[in-house]
Motif scaffolding. Structure first.
Motif, PDB file in Angstrom:
ATOM      1  N   GLN A 184       0.903  -1.106   0.576  1.00  0.00           N
ATOM      2  CA  GLN A 184       0.163  -0.259  -0.023  1.00  0.00           C
ATOM      3  C   GLN A 184       1.180   1.738  -0.118  1.00  0.00           C
ATOM      4  O   GLN A 184       0.854   1.881  -0.802  1.00  0.00           O
ATOM      5  N   ARG A 185       1.787   1.344   1.114  1.00  0.00           N
ATOM      6  CA  ARG A 185       2.838   2.113   0.607  1.00  0.00           C
ATOM      7  C   ARG A 185       3.811   2.415  -0.675  1.00  0.00           C
ATOM      8  O   ARG A 185       3.493   3.750  -0.580  1.00  0.00           O
ATOM      9  N   ILE A 186       3.886   1.431  -0.574  1.00  0.00           N
ATOM     10  CA  ILE A 186       4.574   1.895  -1.922  1.00  0.00           C
ATOM     11  C   ILE A 186       3.962   2.439  -3.263  1.00  0.00           C
ATOM     12  O   ILE A 186       4.287   3.136  -4.209  1.00  0.00           O
ATOM     13  N   GLU A 234      -6.459  -1.767  -3.453  1.00  0.00           N
ATOM     14  CA  GLU A 234      -6.608  -3.136  -3.266  1.00  0.00           C
ATOM     15  C   GLU A 234      -6.493  -3.747  -2.191  1.00  0.00           C
ATOM     16  O   GLU A 234      -6.764  -5.111  -1.445  1.00  0.00           O
ATOM     17  N   ALA A 235      -5.670  -3.333  -1.240  1.00  0.00           N
ATOM     18  CA  ALA A 235      -5.525  -3.505   0.089  1.00  0.00           C
ATOM     19  C   ALA A 235      -6.978  -3.377   0.687  1.00  0.00           C
ATOM     20  O   ALA A 235      -7.374  -4.111   1.907  1.00  0.00           O
ATOM     21  N   TYR A 236      -7.548  -2.859   0.296  1.00  0.00           N
ATOM     22  CA  TYR A 236      -9.640  -2.663   0.777  1.00  0.00           C
ATOM     23  C   TYR A 236      -9.716  -3.442   0.294  1.00  0.00           C
ATOM     24  O   TYR A 236     -10.095  -4.530  -0.779  1.00  0.00           O
ATOM     25  N   TRP A 237     -11.085  -3.699   1.246  1.00  0.00           N
ATOM     26  CA  TRP A 237     -11.676  -5.187   0.645  1.00  0.00           C
ATOM     27  C   TRP A 237     -13.532  -4.355  -0.478  1.00  0.00           C
ATOM     28  O   TRP A 237     -13.327  -3.498   0.277  1.00  0.00           O
ATOM     29  N   LYS A 238     -13.244  -5.412  -1.126  1.00  0.00           N
ATOM     30  CA  LYS A 238     -14.099  -4.320  -2.052  1.00  0.00           C
ATOM     31  C   LYS A 238     -15.493  -4.930  -1.897  1.00  0.00           C
ATOM     32  O   LYS A 238     -16.827  -5.759  -2.779  1.00  0.00           O
TER      33      LYS A 238
END
Length: 143
Positions: free
Chosen positions: A36-38, A50-54
């Motif tokens: 996420q940071r990158i 993309e780290a979050y629940w869709k």
């Protein structure tokens, strides 16, 4: 005596497995945060998301209220951080990762964004849940 030795060995093995599993979970969550940071630091908000629940049940709590749903949170981020000058370079300080249940953890931390339009710093609490074998953020509280 054999039963006692067996019991001690069995208990030690279970404890060791539980600790390894917990450590593996934390490392997997840290890998998600690193990705996420990158992505953020490359000004790639969609990759960051993309780290979050869709899901429409995803929640983002901030000082200006609650935003629900993956699409709405993406739109919120894109409005608030429209250019690379706004996203800047993100870093985290993780203060705690605590297991809530077998498939859920909360993460407490601080974020720091160095950027041309002025730096931004704050705190966050994320709730991660293992969904279909992947760690996803299901609740984000950031200030």
């Amino acid at each position: 005596m054999k039963k006692i030795i067996f019991l001690v060995c069995f208990t030690s093995t279970l404890y060791s497995f539980a600790q390894t599993s917990k450590q593996d979970d934390k490392e997997a969550i840290m890998a998600v945060l690193k990705a996420q940071r990158i992505a953020w630091s490359k000004n790639n908000i969609e990759e960051f998301m993309e780290a979050y629940w869709k899901s429409d049940s995803l929640k983002f709590y901030a000082s200006n209220g609650v935003t629900t749903g993956w699409e709405n949170i993406l739109i919120r981020y894109e409005k608030a951080y429209p250019t690379e000058d706004h996203t800047g370079k993100l870093s985290y300080k993780i203060n705690d990762i605590t297991k809530i249940s077998d498939d859920a953890y909360y993460v407490l931390g601080e974020y720091h964004i160095k950027r041309k339009v002025g730096n931004a710093d704050g705190i966050f609490m994320l709730i991660f849940k293992r969904i279909d074998g992947e760690w996803k953020i299901v609740v984000d509280t950031s200030c």
